[in-house]
Write a protein that holds these residues in place. Structure first.
Motif, PDB file in Angstrom:
ATOM      1  N   ASN A 144      38.329  30.859  39.251  1.00 49.30           N
ATOM      2  CA  ASN A 144      37.314  30.054  39.821  1.00 49.30           C
ATOM      3  C   ASN A 144      35.836  30.325  39.321  1.00 49.30           C
ATOM      4  O   ASN A 144      35.595  31.300  38.605  1.00 49.30           O
ATOM      5  N   TRP A 145      34.737  29.357  39.788  1.00 51.53           N
ATOM      6  CA  TRP A 145      33.593  29.669  38.766  1.00 51.53           C
ATOM      7  C   TRP A 145      32.835  30.771  39.406  1.00 51.53           C
ATOM      8  O   TRP A 145      32.175  31.483  38.837  1.00 51.53           O
ATOM      9  N   ARG A 146      33.138  31.203  40.697  1.00 43.93           N
ATOM     10  CA  ARG A 146      32.258  32.521  41.282  1.00 43.93           C
ATOM     11  C   ARG A 146      32.860  33.482  40.496  1.00 43.93           C
ATOM     12  O   ARG A 146      31.974  34.277  40.287  1.00 43.93           O
ATOM     13  N   ALA A 147      34.205  33.723  40.535  1.00 43.46           N
ATOM     14  CA  ALA A 147      34.855  34.695  39.737  1.00 43.46           C
ATOM     15  C   ALA A 147      34.352  34.756  38.092  1.00 43.46           C
ATOM     16  O   ALA A 147      34.181  36.095  37.918  1.00 43.46           O
ATOM     17  N   TYR A 148      34.213  33.663  37.556  1.00 52.04           N
ATOM     18  CA  TYR A 148      33.756  33.430  36.406  1.00 52.04           C
ATOM     19  C   TYR A 148      32.516  34.206  36.104  1.00 52.04           C
ATOM     20  O   TYR A 148      31.808  34.950  34.926  1.00 52.04           O
ATOM     21  N   LEU A 149      31.474  33.658  36.899  1.00 52.28           N
ATOM     22  CA  LEU A 149      30.115  33.928  36.724  1.00 52.28           C
ATOM     23  C   LEU A 149      29.843  35.616  37.083  1.00 52.28           C
ATOM     24  O   LEU A 149      29.002  36.012  36.520  1.00 52.28           O
ATOM     25  N   ARG A 150      30.774  35.854  38.113  1.00 56.29           N
ATOM     26  CA  ARG A 150      30.620  37.333  38.372  1.00 56.29           C
ATOM     27  C   ARG A 150      31.086  38.338  37.089  1.00 56.29           C
ATOM     28  O   ARG A 150      30.306  39.165  36.896  1.00 56.29           O
ATOM     29  N   TYR A 151      32.115  37.693  36.695  1.00 56.12           N
ATOM     30  CA  TYR A 151      32.725  38.522  35.571  1.00 56.12           C
ATOM     31  C   TYR A 151      31.438  38.562  34.288  1.00 56.12           C
ATOM     32  O   TYR A 151      31.435  39.592  33.855  1.00 56.12           O
ATOM     33  N   LEU A 152      30.908  37.482  34.083  1.00 59.38           N
ATOM     34  CA  LEU A 152      30.164  37.412  32.922  1.00 59.38           C
ATOM     35  C   LEU A 152      28.773  38.253  33.089  1.00 59.38           C
ATOM     36  O   LEU A 152      28.028  38.665  32.428  1.00 59.38           O
ATOM     37  N   LEU A 196      27.088  39.263  27.180  1.00 59.18           N
ATOM     38  CA  LEU A 196      27.633  38.899  25.919  1.00 59.18           C
ATOM     39  C   LEU A 196      28.777  39.563  25.448  1.00 59.18           C
ATOM     40  O   LEU A 196      29.744  38.858  25.075  1.00 59.18           O
ATOM     41  N   LEU A 197      28.898  40.783  25.961  1.00 54.52           N
ATOM     42  CA  LEU A 197      30.175  41.496  25.561  1.00 54.52           C
ATOM     43  C   LEU A 197      31.371  40.834  26.427  1.00 54.52           C
ATOM     44  O   LEU A 197      32.645  40.814  26.201  1.00 54.52           O
ATOM     45  N   ARG A 198      31.097  40.677  27.735  1.00 55.88           N
ATOM     46  CA  ARG A 198      32.137  40.248  28.652  1.00 55.88           C
ATOM     47  C   ARG A 198      32.489  38.658  28.280  1.00 55.88           C
ATOM     48  O   ARG A 198      33.684  38.514  28.300  1.00 55.88           O
ATOM     49  N   ALA A 199      31.524  37.876  27.563  1.00 58.17           N
ATOM     50  CA  ALA A 199      32.052  36.559  27.079  1.00 58.17           C
ATOM     51  C   ALA A 199      32.841  36.897  25.806  1.00 58.17           C
ATOM     52  O   ALA A 199      33.832  35.878  25.831  1.00 58.17           O
ATOM     53  N   TYR A 200      32.645  37.747  25.203  1.00 55.18           N
ATOM     54  CA  TYR A 200      33.509  38.253  23.902  1.00 55.18           C
ATOM     55  C   TYR A 200      34.861  38.605  24.445  1.00 55.18           C
ATOM     56  O   TYR A 200      35.658  37.974  23.719  1.00 55.18           O
TER      57      TYR A 200
END
Length: 302
Positions: free
Chosen positions: A134-142, A214-218
């Motif tokens: 979900n968006w919350r988890a995604y943004l937290r991850y990034l 940036l590393l998380r996104a990669y």
């Protein structure tokens, strides 16, 4: 056109000579790449440390070079960047300090990840739950918050806690604890140094915090939205990107190829890609394309 083959069958089609050539490691290739990487890192660090003109603009490039040392550390777990084994191990341990990633522990962790790639029950990368849904988890991850929180927790646990994970060999427990405790001592010394000079904050800590997303996104692209199957050309993603990012990431955007044949060193992965390209099942045309597609699958709530 024939149907794509699973990784074992695709590799079996390569001749013995081709397989041997792909596995050739090289100190020269590894040291040349490392020298260029460290020259860029040192130049950026000096620019920030000396507060040269427009130095705040160099914080993100500097941080990117710091955090993407992860890809070199990862490669060193396979003993492939260099032909000389002690170089792989020494440089892997050296990467531990800026990354807060104890190398002896990480090597065991990463070998288990290769053995059980994307298996939701056995892949240690998934032991704390699935990738963002979900968006919350995604943004937290990034944001990188989960990484830093996990890094501190792992470091303390390896240093002082019970080492019960099945992928951590008992014969390595003492070495894991020793390395984690030495890292904690080093971080304590750095923290004390900040009372005298903020240099470490500006040259290492702040840039690393800025660039971690940036590393998380990669990293999310490596296996995110890949199926939990045994075929390494399907459970791992190859992301087609530019030469600069391939350089910074030690050619690890060829990630499906790396998982299919982990004994192949970074400088041979482009050649392996040419061999396996017809059989790749999970690919993206760049990291922006991957994240646009990934975002389309996210839900708005937990």
């Amino acid at each position: 056109m024939s149907a794509p083959l699973p990784h074992k069958a695709a590799l079996a089609q390569l001749s013995p000579d081709r397989r041997a050539k792909l596995q050739q490691r090289s100190d020269a290739a590894g040291l040349r790449h490392l020298g260029l990487y460290l020259a860029a890192l040192l130049s950026a660090a000096l620019w920030v440390g000396l507060q040269a003109p427009l130095w705040p603009l160099m914080l993100l490039p500097l941080g990117t070079l710091w955090v993407f040392l992860f890809t070199l550390c990862h490669e060193c777990t396979h003993d492939t960047p260099f032909a000389t084994r002690w170089l792989n191990r020494w440089i892997g341990h050296a990467c531990a300090l800026p990354l807060m990633l104890p190398f002896t522990w990480f090597r065991a962790f990463h070998m288990a990840h290769h053995k059980y790639t994307n298996d939701p029950l056995r892949d240690p990368e998934l032991e704390h739950g699935p990738r963002p849904e979900n968006w919350r988890a995604y943004l937290r991850y990034l944001s990188g918050w989960g990484y830093w929180q996990g890094a501190v927790s792992t470091l303390l646990h390896v240093a002082f806690g019970p080492l019960t994970a099945p992928y951590l060999p008992p014969r390595k427990h003492a070495a894991m604890r020793r390395e984690a405790r030495l890292l904690l001592l080093a971080y304590g010394t750095i923290a004390l140094s900040l009372l005298i000079s903020p240099l470490a904050f500006w040259v290492w800590i702040l840039p690393s915090l800025i660039a971690q997303p940036l590393l998380r996104a990669y990293l999310l692209a490596e296996h995110g939205r890949c199926p939990p199957v045994a075929n390494m050309l399907e459970n791992s993603r190859t992301t087609l990107t530019n030469r600069l990012l391939r350089f910074i990431a030690w050619n690890m955007p060829y990630h499906a190829e790396h998982h299919a044949f982990p004994n192949v060193p970074f400088h041979q992965l482009p050649a392996l890609h040419q061999d396996l390209a017809p059989h790749l099942r999970s690919t993206s045309e760049g990291y922006t394309a991957f994240h646009i597609a990934y975002q389309a699958t996210l839900t708005s709530t937990d």
